[in-house]
Each structure stands twice: as structure tokens, then as C-alpha cells.
Write a protein that holds these residues in place. Structure first.
Motif, PDB file in Angstrom:
ATOM      1  N   ASP A  85       0.814  -1.224   0.000  1.00  0.00           N
ATOM      2  CA  ASP A  85       0.000   0.000   0.000  1.00  0.00           C
ATOM      3  C   ASP A  85       0.843   1.267   0.000  1.00  0.00           C
ATOM      4  O   ASP A  85       0.391   2.312  -0.489  1.00  0.00           O
ATOM      5  N   TRP A  88       1.077   2.640  -3.395  1.00  0.00           N
ATOM      6  CA  TRP A  88      -0.131   3.324  -3.858  1.00  0.00           C
ATOM      7  C   TRP A  88      -0.162   4.767  -3.349  1.00  0.00           C
ATOM      8  O   TRP A  88      -0.467   5.694  -4.105  1.00  0.00           O
ATOM      9  N   LEU A 106      -7.619  -2.414 -10.916  1.00  0.00           N
ATOM     10  CA  LEU A 106      -7.508  -1.695  -9.657  1.00  0.00           C
ATOM     11  C   LEU A 106      -7.051  -0.269  -9.898  1.00  0.00           C
ATOM     12  O   LEU A 106      -6.259  -0.005 -10.804  1.00  0.00           O
ATOM     13  N   ASN A 107      -7.563   0.665  -9.087  1.00  0.00           N
ATOM     14  CA  ASN A 107      -7.118   2.052  -9.229  1.00  0.00           C
ATOM     15  C   ASN A 107      -6.975   2.698  -7.860  1.00  0.00           C
ATOM     16  O   ASN A 107      -7.446   2.172  -6.849  1.00  0.00           O
ATOM     17  N   ASN A 108      -6.327   3.863  -7.841  1.00  0.00           N
ATOM     18  CA  ASN A 108      -5.940   4.464  -6.561  1.00  0.00           C
ATOM     19  C   ASN A 108      -7.030   5.288  -5.895  1.00  0.00           C
ATOM     20  O   ASN A 108      -6.811   5.853  -4.826  1.00  0.00           O
ATOM     21  N   ALA A 110      -9.388   4.154  -4.346  1.00  0.00           N
ATOM     22  CA  ALA A 110      -9.763   3.461  -3.115  1.00  0.00           C
ATOM     23  C   ALA A 110      -9.020   4.005  -1.900  1.00  0.00           C
ATOM     24  O   ALA A 110      -9.421   3.738  -0.759  1.00  0.00           O
ATOM     25  N   VAL A 276     -15.671   1.665  -7.031  1.00  0.00           N
ATOM     26  CA  VAL A 276     -14.229   1.425  -6.898  1.00  0.00           C
ATOM     27  C   VAL A 276     -13.974   0.293  -5.907  1.00  0.00           C
ATOM     28  O   VAL A 276     -13.156  -0.608  -6.152  1.00  0.00           O
ATOM     29  N   GLN A 277     -14.658   0.320  -4.777  1.00  0.00           N
ATOM     30  CA  GLN A 277     -14.483  -0.736  -3.783  1.00  0.00           C
ATOM     31  C   GLN A 277     -14.919  -2.100  -4.332  1.00  0.00           C
ATOM     32  O   GLN A 277     -14.326  -3.131  -3.984  1.00  0.00           O
ATOM     33  N   TRP A 280     -12.154  -3.565  -6.185  1.00  0.00           N
ATOM     34  CA  TRP A 280     -11.181  -4.105  -5.242  1.00  0.00           C
ATOM     35  C   TRP A 280     -11.733  -5.316  -4.486  1.00  0.00           C
ATOM     36  O   TRP A 280     -11.075  -5.834  -3.592  1.00  0.00           O
ATOM     37  N   ASP A 281     -12.941  -5.759  -4.829  1.00  0.00           N
ATOM     38  CA  ASP A 281     -13.590  -6.899  -4.166  1.00  0.00           C
ATOM     39  C   ASP A 281     -13.722  -6.648  -2.667  1.00  0.00           C
ATOM     40  O   ASP A 281     -13.439  -7.515  -1.837  1.00  0.00           O
ATOM     41  N   ASN A 282     -14.187  -5.436  -2.334  1.00  0.00           N
ATOM     42  CA  ASN A 282     -14.250  -5.049  -0.925  1.00  0.00           C
ATOM     43  C   ASN A 282     -15.638  -4.529  -0.583  1.00  0.00           C
ATOM     44  O   ASN A 282     -15.794  -3.450  -0.042  1.00  0.00           O
ATOM     45  N   GLY A 350     -14.377  -8.309   1.588  1.00  0.00           N
ATOM     46  CA  GLY A 350     -13.169  -8.223   0.791  1.00  0.00           C
ATOM     47  C   GLY A 350     -12.090  -9.171   1.265  1.00  0.00           C
ATOM     48  O   GLY A 350     -12.347 -10.164   1.949  1.00  0.00           O
TER      49      GLY A 350
END
Length: 407
Positions: A85, A88, A106-108, A110, A276-277, A280-282, A350
Motif C-alpha cells: 500500500d 499506492w 484496480l485504481n488508486n 480506493a 471502486v471498492q 477491489w472486491d471489498n 473483501g
């Protein structure tokens, strides 16, 4: 800024003798108060044992990590400053946020903005790389957090309990992240002092710090809820309009809501942040995923990874400590914060492995342990703190040098 009213009846605050350094200041400043510099020195002296204990635990952990890294031919600085992290956050500090959302990429967005903005701002006026600045900021904020943890414990149960609470927070199984280029130290510092301001009825300060915490991590919603709900209850009980209560309660969720709204505007959709989450699978599933992962690890796995077993034990113990906190009748602000934090962390569907790290800011959960140690014999206290320090150092090094994934 001094308190304007006594603590509410629901806030358990024990009166303690005022330290001699506070009763007999050497000189007075404007308004009959000691100068700011003298007050700061007095406060640091009063918190000195807690800070020394914190530093001793974390420095011992760093020595174990450095030795283990040397044996494995790893560099300690990249491990702490530029891994997972941290990269990121450094990318946001260097290049800002992305403008679009792509499925399965994935993108930032998050990651919340306060920490990378601080890294960028400080790096612009100091020598050294952004990675070095990020690591030094994390260490500095960890000391601010330790002071805040001590202040809360001292306010509620006295100096000894406050110091023990601080050392226990330093000796968490994943306490090593407090000295990494992550946001746990900054978030804990803002959260601890926001809770302290609630306990001392500094409502505008509490709301402002909660707003900053909401710009730091997704779990900022927990401290926002704690400040806003406590302010609302105090406002109802006061039966009169108190502007400071209203302002503090409204400020608290402003940071978290502001960033979520900004992401939505940037992506052109109202649910942008939650989309976005999802990438991220969250997603939040009410804890079904957490229970499924626990069952898989504890029941069906023949040789579950040690780190995942540790995470599972931390989650179970955190739930048990929350029940003890309820039984101890902690102040409502602390109970709302830790309860909301547990709901967010345990209710997420997640990835499983960072859950113990997500609970690092939940230091009020350690209050029942700190109280028990404060009442125990000195030998018992030393043995418990020594065992916690040794296990934290070993597990921290294992997590960073053996475990193949993020902490």
C-alpha cells in the motif's frame, strides 16, 4: 481551549489528584495560564513513562526485524517505506488520482487523500525522497498517536492505566505497521485526540479531528459516527442550542462524506466510490465472508497459514474485548467508535488478510486489559507486557519477511 461544562453523566471519568507540576507552575502567562511552551513540557513529562514504553517496544521490534532481514538478505528500508500500500500512496503523491474507472482494473481512488497530500507537501520543502518522508511522517504520527492513547487512558482511569494502554497498543501483533509508510499511525493519532476532545467536551476540535480522520481511511466513518452521535445525545440532554455541539457534530462526517462525494463527481456516477471498492472486491456483506473465511481456516484447512491464523485470533479476541468494554461501561463515544469499526471490518466481504491491521486504531478495545494489568501484581504485569512485546516483534518480522502478501 478549556472545557466549558462538566462531562456528561454517561461519561465515566474518575477524578485524580493534579500532578504537582500542574499545581505549581513556575510562572503564569496571559490570562493566568502558564506559557504554551511550559504547558507542553509539563504534559510531555507527565506522559513520559508511556512514551518511553512505547518507544522501547517499537525499537525492540525494529531490532528483531533488522536482524531477521539481514539473515534473509532483505533491505529493511524498502520493506517499511516502499511495499504494497505504501506504493499506492506514493503514486498518489507523485501523480494524483486516476480519472476513470475500468472494470477488473484496480485504481488508486480506493485510497483516501490526507496522507499522500501530507507526503507531497512535506517532500516539496525538505530533502530526500517521498518514500523517506512518508516513513518519517508515519513514525512521527505514531508518537502523536501514543500521546493520544495515553491521554484517553489517563483521563478515564489514571496515569498507570494510560501508560499500560499505550504499551499494549505498541505491542499489538501487527504493531509493526505503525512504523511503515501506511496510514494507521496518522489515523490513530486523529482518532485518539478526537475521542479525548469528546471526553473533555471540546466539540469543535473533536469534529475537526474526526473530519481529518475521515480523509485518511475508509474506517473514518467510525470516528465520525462516534463524535456526531455523542454530540447529538449531549445536545438533547442540554435542552438548549449549543453552537459548538452542533458545529462539532456536523463537522465530524464532513471529511469522509466529502471524499466519497468527490470520487462520485470525478467518475460521473453517484456510487463512484462504492464502484471502486467493488473492483477491489471489498463490498460490505454483513460478515458472511468473514465467517466463511474463519470456518475455512479453522475447520477445513489442514495446514492453515500462520499469518491467517493470527488474523483470525485477532478478530475473535477483538469481538470478545468489545463485549468486555460494554460490561465495563466505557464512555459512549469509545463504544460507538470501536463498535462501528468492528462492524466495518468484520462486515466487509473483501480480502481477509489485512483485517488485523484495519483494527490497529481500535485501541479502546485494549482498555479492559490495561485495567486488569493496572490492578495486577507487578510480576504479572511485567510478564504479560514482555510476552506481548516478544510476540509482536517476532510476528511483525514474520509478517513482513515470510508472509508473501501485504500485511
Amino acid at each position: 481551549m478549556s472545557p466549558t461544562a462538566p462531562p456528561p453523566a454517561s461519561t465515566t471519568v474518575r477524578r485524580r489528584p493534579v500532578p504537582a507540576a500542574r499545581r505549581h507552575p513556575a510562572r503564569r502567562g496571559t490570562g493566568g495560564r502558564p506559557p504554551a511552551g511550559e504547558r507542553a513540557r509539563t504534559a510531555l513529562g507527565y506522559a513520559g513513562p508511556a512514551l518511553l514504553g512505547y518507544l522501547a517496544v517499537r525499537l525492540f521490534g525494529m531490532l528483531v526485524l533488522a536482524k531477521w532481514a539481514h539473515v534473509r538478505h532483505h533491505g529493511i528500508w524498502p520493506t517499511l517505506a516502499t511495499s504494497w500500500d505504501s506504493n499506492w500512496y506514493l503514486g498518489i503523491a507523485a501523480h494524483g488520482y486516476v480519472h476513470a474507472l475500468h472494470a477488473e482494473q484496480l485504481n488508486n481512488l480506493a485510497f483516501f487523500p490526507l496522507y499522500p497530500c501530507l507526503v507531497k507537501a512535506v517532500a516539496a520543502v525538505t530533502p530526500g525522497s517521498r518514500a523517506s518522508v512518508g516513513l518519517l511522517l508515519a513514525i512521527g504520527f505514531s508518537l502523536v498517536a501514543a500521546c493520544g492513547v495515553f491521554a484517553v487512558g489517563d483521563r478515564l482511569h489514571g496515569r498507570r492505566t494510560g501508560a499500560l494502554l499505550t504499551v499494549l497498543w505498541a505491542a499489538l501483533p501487527v504493531g509493526v505497521v505503525q512504523w511503515m509508510g501506511y496510514t494507521e499511525s496518522l489515523f490513530t493519532a486523529l482518532t485518539a485526540w478526537a475521542l479525548y476532545c469528546v471526553l473533555t467536551r471540546r466539540w469543535v476540535w473533536a469534529g475537526s479531528l474526526a473530519a481529518l480522520a475521515g480523509l485518511t481511511r475508509p474506517t473514518g466513518i467510525a470516528i465520525a459516527a462516534a463524535v456526531s452521535l455523542t454530540a447529538l445525545v449531549a445536545l438533547v440532554r442540554a435542552r438548549r442550542l449549543d453552537r459548538r455541539l452542533v458545529l462539532g457534530g456536523l463537522l465530524a462526517p464532513a471529511g469522509w462524506c466529502g471524499y466519497v462525494a468527490w470520487v462520485g463527481l470525478r467518475l460521473g456516477r453517484w456510487d463512484g466510490y462504492f464502484a471502486v471498492q467493488k473492483v477491489w472486491d471489498n463490498q460490505w456483506d454483513g460478515g458472511i465472508g468473514t465467517l466463511r473465511d474463519m470456518r475455512s481456516l479453522l475447520v477445513y484447512a489442514n495446514r492453515p497459514p500462520l499469518f491467517l491464523v493470527l488474523v483470525t485470533l485477532v478478530l475473535i479476541l477483538s469481538g470478545a474485548l468489545y463485549l468486555l468494554s460494554l460490561a465495563d461501561r466505557q464512555p459512549p463515544a469509545l463504544l460507538v467508535f470501536t463498535g462501528a469499526l468492528l462492524v466495518v471490518v468484520l462486515g466487509s466481504g473483501g480480502v481477509y488478510f489485512p483485517r488485523a491491521r484495519f483494527l490497529v486504531p481500535g485501541f479502546p478495545l485494549l482498555l479492559p486489559v490495561a485495567l486488569a494489568l493496572a490492578r495486577a501484581r507487578r510480576t504479572v504485569t511485567v510478564l504479560v507486557l514482555g510476552a506481548a512485546t516478544l510476540s509482536s516483534a517476532w510476528l511483525g518480522a514474520y509478517m513482513l519477511l515470510v508472509w508473501p502478501g501485504p500485511p
